[in-house]
Design a protein around this motif. Structure first.
Motif, PDB file in Angstrom:
ATOM      1  N   ASP A 227     -18.781  29.775   8.277  1.00  0.00           N
ATOM      2  CA  ASP A 227     -20.001  30.514   7.954  1.00  0.00           C
ATOM      3  C   ASP A 227     -20.960  29.675   7.113  1.00  0.00           C
ATOM      4  N   GLN A 228     -20.435  28.921   6.151  1.00  0.00           N
ATOM      5  CA  GLN A 228     -21.298  28.069   5.335  1.00  0.00           C
ATOM      6  C   GLN A 228     -21.875  26.926   6.162  1.00  0.00           C
ATOM      7  N   LEU A 229     -21.061  26.341   7.035  1.00  0.00           N
ATOM      8  CA  LEU A 229     -21.533  25.275   7.911  1.00  0.00           C
ATOM      9  C   LEU A 229     -22.654  25.779   8.812  1.00  0.00           C
ATOM     10  N   ALA A 230     -22.453  26.928   9.437  1.00  0.00           N
ATOM     11  CA  ALA A 230     -23.491  27.496  10.305  1.00  0.00           C
ATOM     12  C   ALA A 230     -24.756  27.790   9.507  1.00  0.00           C
ATOM     13  N   ARG A 231     -24.588  28.353   8.319  1.00  0.00           N
ATOM     14  CA  ARG A 231     -25.748  28.670   7.465  1.00  0.00           C
ATOM     15  C   ARG A 231     -26.509  27.391   7.097  1.00  0.00           C
ATOM     16  N   ASP A 232     -25.775  26.336   6.709  1.00  0.00           N
ATOM     17  CA  ASP A 232     -26.414  25.066   6.345  1.00  0.00           C
ATOM     18  C   ASP A 232     -27.176  24.472   7.529  1.00  0.00           C
TER      19      ASP A 232
END
Length: 158
Positions: free
Chosen positions: A65-70
């Motif tokens: 989720d953090q990777l996608a958000r970044d």
């Protein structure tokens, strides 16, 4: 290899899993596979070349989720409209909410067959191209919907 092959980027926590997934996905002539060892290497590549589907992991250095958000917040990507398939050991309400907010298109529960992942990647590619998405602090779809088996609801008039 076809020049119009879709590019699939892989960033998962386990190098053996990465190699297995890459080998299985590479069996399709419709796909070009690009495995990565770090978020930095993936982001650098995506700023230089288009990626159609990203396969990532919730158990990695950077959770999916953090990777996608970044990546969705990065205005320098070659192709800002890409699909995200995340791998997770289990799904709970918090993970579903985080996934929707980050713009993850599909979650696959591990362990899974690499052939199943190939099927899901090809399915994601067969859908019409997604619009560029940015992470949202609020849910964009109903809280109980993650488009695992169908298209996410689209706003009327588009």
């Amino acid at each position: 290899m076809a020049s119009n092959a879709a590019v699939v980027a892989i960033l998962v926590s386990n190098p053996a899993l990465s190699a297995l997934l890459a080998a299985t996905l590479a069996s399709s002539p419709a796909l070009r596979i690009r495995p990565f060892e770090s978020q930095l290497a993936l982001t650098t590549y995506m700023r230089l070349a288009p990626v159609d589907v990203l396969v990532c992991d919730f158990e990695g250095e950077t959770p999916a989720d953090q990777l996608a958000r970044d990546l969705r917040a990065d205005g320098k990507l070659e192709r800002p409209s890409f699909r995200v398939i995340a791998l997770a050991a289990r799904i709970d309400a918090a993970l579903k909410t985080a996934s929707v907010q980050a713009g993850i298109d599909e979650i696959i529960v591990k362990p899974m067959s690499p052939r199943y992942l190939l099927e899901r990647v090809l399915s994601q590619l067969s859908r019409r191209p997604p619009p560029p998405r940015r992470p949202s602090p609020t849910l964009q779809w109903p809280a109980n919907v993650i488009p695992l088996f169908g298209q996410a609801p689209q706003p009327q008039g588009h």
